[in-house]
Scaffold this motif. Structure first.
Motif, PDB file in Angstrom:
ATOM      1  N   MET A  57     -45.926  55.755  28.752  1.00 22.72           N
ATOM      2  CA  MET A  57     -44.912  55.064  29.521  1.00 22.72           C
ATOM      3  C   MET A  57     -45.004  53.575  29.192  1.00 22.72           C
ATOM      4  N   THR A  58     -43.856  52.943  29.009  1.00 29.38           N
ATOM      5  CA  THR A  58     -43.821  51.508  28.766  1.00 29.38           C
ATOM      6  C   THR A  58     -44.273  50.788  30.031  1.00 29.38           C
ATOM      7  N   VAL A  59     -45.252  49.897  29.871  1.00 27.10           N
ATOM      8  CA  VAL A  59     -45.779  49.139  31.003  1.00 27.10           C
ATOM      9  C   VAL A  59     -45.251  47.709  30.976  1.00 27.10           C
ATOM     10  N   SER A  60     -45.168  47.139  29.781  1.00 25.88           N
ATOM     11  CA  SER A  60     -44.666  45.763  29.683  1.00 25.88           C
ATOM     12  C   SER A  60     -44.133  45.493  28.289  1.00 25.88           C
ATOM     13  N   VAL A  61     -43.299  44.465  28.230  1.00 24.05           N
ATOM     14  CA  VAL A  61     -42.780  43.944  26.964  1.00 24.05           C
ATOM     15  C   VAL A  61     -42.956  42.438  27.049  1.00 24.05           C
ATOM     16  N   ASP A  62     -43.570  41.866  26.029  1.00 23.39           N
ATOM     17  CA  ASP A  62     -43.708  40.412  26.058  1.00 23.39           C
ATOM     18  C   ASP A  62     -43.505  39.814  24.681  1.00 23.39           C
ATOM     19  N   ASN A  63     -43.228  38.538  24.709  1.00 22.47           N
ATOM     20  CA  ASN A  63     -43.000  37.773  23.476  1.00 22.47           C
ATOM     21  C   ASN A  63     -41.852  38.328  22.656  1.00 22.47           C
ATOM     22  N   LEU A  64     -40.831  38.830  23.313  1.00 20.99           N
ATOM     23  CA  LEU A  64     -39.647  39.305  22.602  1.00 20.99           C
ATOM     24  C   LEU A  64     -38.856  38.082  22.153  1.00 20.99           C
ATOM     25  N   SER A  65     -38.817  37.879  20.866  1.00 19.74           N
ATOM     26  CA  SER A  65     -38.170  36.693  20.306  1.00 19.74           C
ATOM     27  C   SER A  65     -36.935  37.097  19.518  1.00 19.74           C
ATOM     28  N   GLY A  98     -33.195  42.524   9.943  1.00 17.30           N
ATOM     29  CA  GLY A  98     -31.802  42.828   9.677  1.00 17.30           C
ATOM     30  C   GLY A  98     -31.631  42.924   8.173  1.00 17.30           C
ATOM     31  N   GLU A  99     -30.815  43.857   7.729  1.00 22.78           N
ATOM     32  CA  GLU A  99     -30.566  44.022   6.299  1.00 22.78           C
ATOM     33  C   GLU A  99     -29.062  44.093   6.057  1.00 22.78           C
ATOM     34  N   ASP A 100     -28.579  43.151   5.282  1.00 25.40           N
ATOM     35  CA  ASP A 100     -27.195  43.201   4.835  1.00 25.40           C
ATOM     36  C   ASP A 100     -27.240  43.888   3.478  1.00 25.40           C
ATOM     37  N   LEU A 101     -26.891  45.156   3.460  1.00 25.69           N
ATOM     38  CA  LEU A 101     -27.020  45.948   2.235  1.00 25.69           C
ATOM     39  C   LEU A 101     -26.038  45.502   1.158  1.00 25.69           C
ATOM     40  N   LEU A 102     -24.855  45.023   1.561  1.00 24.15           N
ATOM     41  CA  LEU A 102     -23.878  44.563   0.577  1.00 24.15           C
ATOM     42  C   LEU A 102     -24.332  43.272  -0.108  1.00 24.15           C
ATOM     43  N   GLN A 103     -24.889  42.346   0.680  1.00 23.68           N
ATOM     44  CA  GLN A 103     -25.371  41.068   0.133  1.00 23.68           C
ATOM     45  C   GLN A 103     -26.802  41.170  -0.400  1.00 23.68           C
ATOM     46  N   GLN A 104     -27.443  42.303  -0.150  1.00 23.17           N
ATOM     47  CA  GLN A 104     -28.828  42.555  -0.562  1.00 23.17           C
ATOM     48  C   GLN A 104     -29.778  41.489  -0.005  1.00 23.17           C
ATOM     49  N   THR A 105     -29.669  41.240   1.299  1.00 26.74           N
ATOM     50  CA  THR A 105     -30.564  40.300   1.966  1.00 26.74           C
ATOM     51  C   THR A 105     -31.271  41.017   3.116  1.00 26.74           C
ATOM     52  N   LYS A 106     -32.484  40.589   3.377  1.00 26.45           N
ATOM     53  CA  LYS A 106     -33.291  41.130   4.473  1.00 26.45           C
ATOM     54  C   LYS A 106     -33.953  39.942   5.155  1.00 26.45           C
ATOM     55  N   TYR A 107     -33.926  39.901   6.500  1.00 23.35           N
ATOM     56  CA  TYR A 107     -34.466  38.756   7.221  1.00 23.35           C
ATOM     57  C   TYR A 107     -35.134  39.238   8.505  1.00 23.35           C
ATOM     58  N   LEU A 108     -36.234  38.578   8.871  1.00 24.09           N
ATOM     59  CA  LEU A 108     -36.911  38.901  10.114  1.00 24.09           C
ATOM     60  C   LEU A 108     -36.044  38.443  11.273  1.00 24.09           C
ATOM     61  N   SER A 109     -35.679  39.347  12.130  1.00 25.60           N
ATOM     62  CA  SER A 109     -34.796  39.042  13.244  1.00 25.60           C
ATOM     63  C   SER A 109     -35.542  38.929  14.573  1.00 25.60           C
ATOM     64  N   ASN A 110     -36.456  39.839  14.823  1.00 25.43           N
ATOM     65  CA  ASN A 110     -37.114  39.912  16.113  1.00 25.43           C
ATOM     66  C   ASN A 110     -38.527  40.452  15.964  1.00 25.43           C
ATOM     67  N   GLU A 111     -39.340  40.152  16.960  1.00 21.77           N
ATOM     68  CA  GLU A 111     -40.620  40.827  17.098  1.00 21.77           C
ATOM     69  C   GLU A 111     -41.059  40.761  18.545  1.00 21.77           C
ATOM     70  N   ALA A 112     -41.957  41.673  18.917  1.00 26.95           N
ATOM     71  CA  ALA A 112     -42.413  41.732  20.305  1.00 26.95           C
ATOM     72  C   ALA A 112     -43.690  42.559  20.383  1.00 26.95           C
ATOM     73  N   TYR A 113     -44.303  42.487  21.546  1.00 25.30           N
ATOM     74  CA  TYR A 113     -45.454  43.327  21.876  1.00 25.30           C
ATOM     75  C   TYR A 113     -45.075  44.197  23.067  1.00 25.30           C
ATOM     76  N   PHE A 114     -45.260  45.496  22.913  1.00 25.62           N
ATOM     77  CA  PHE A 114     -45.033  46.451  23.984  1.00 25.62           C
ATOM     78  C   PHE A 114     -46.394  46.997  24.406  1.00 25.62           C
ATOM     79  N   THR A 115     -46.561  47.250  25.693  1.00 30.99           N
ATOM     80  CA  THR A 115     -47.779  47.882  26.189  1.00 30.99           C
ATOM     81  C   THR A 115     -47.398  49.232  26.775  1.00 30.99           C
ATOM     82  N   PHE A 116     -48.160  50.242  26.411  1.00 30.67           N
ATOM     83  CA  PHE A 116     -47.953  51.600  26.898  1.00 30.67           C
ATOM     84  C   PHE A 116     -49.225  52.096  27.568  1.00 30.67           C
ATOM     85  N   VAL A 117     -49.054  52.967  28.537  1.00 26.39           N
ATOM     86  CA  VAL A 117     -50.185  53.674  29.121  1.00 26.39           C
ATOM     87  C   VAL A 117     -50.011  55.153  28.777  1.00 26.39           C
ATOM     88  N   ALA A 118     -51.099  55.775  28.327  1.00 29.18           N
ATOM     89  CA  ALA A 118     -51.080  57.197  27.969  1.00 29.18           C
ATOM     90  C   ALA A 118     -51.273  58.026  29.231  1.00 29.18           C
TER      91      ALA A 118
END
Length: 174
Positions: A57-65, A98-118
């Protein structure tokens, strides 16, 4: 059945791709943040399950940029893997390109840390295998995970500041 004491981050790696369709976008033709967060939760949930072999189960999401928008028609490339396991919870780091397949570009769009409990079959938290990092990046994320956990617990009121020793070390002057 034999229990596993630890797993490596690469054993939890999940790579997921989604195409941004008109129903996924806002007025500006950009991927809606909520849709991206949904896909991030799905990918990180699968990574959690691969590490624990249990539902989680998702417990938290942080640093979503949100660094750069992802446009209609672009591919969303998500990579998630466990960074550190605690007693019954684990942290998952997820990066989104994100990937623009027509322009053949790839760029870092987002990142985050999720915490789960088993969770066990009675939906109670269950002990999970530790993580043994292998690469320099994995070791850095593993070490940082304890400080991020302490910060999350402080923010939730579940930890006293004097008990956040690793986090406090960052603020000591020499």
């Amino acid at each position: 059945m034999e229990t596993v004491d630890f797993k490596t981050p690469s054993q939890s790696l999940v790579i997921m791709n989604e195409l941004v369709l008109p129903n996924d976008t806002n007025y500006f033709g950009n991927l809606m943040g909520g849709r991206l967060m949904y896909w991030m939760d799905v990918a990180s949930g699968i990574a959690s399950g691969k590490h624990t072999n249990l539902p989680g189960m998702t417990v938290s999401v942080d640093n979503l940029s949100f660094k750069y928008p992802i446009k209609l028609g672009n591919n969303v490339h998500l990579e998630a893997k466990a960074t550190r396991a605690f007693n019954t919870s684990l942290e998952i780091h997820i990066k989104v390109w994100g990937e623009d397949l027509l322009q053949q570009t790839k760029y870092l769009s987002n990142e985050a840390y999720f915490t789960f409990v088993a969770l066990d079959e009675h939906r109670r938290p269950k002990k999970i295998p530790a993580i043994q990092p292998e690469t320099d990046e994995e070791i850095e994320q593993y070490n940082g995970a304890l400080r991020r956990r302490q910060l999350r617990l402080l923010q939730a009121g579940k930890l006293n500041i004097e008990d956040a020793k690793e986090l406090l070390e960052l603020f000591k002057t020499k």
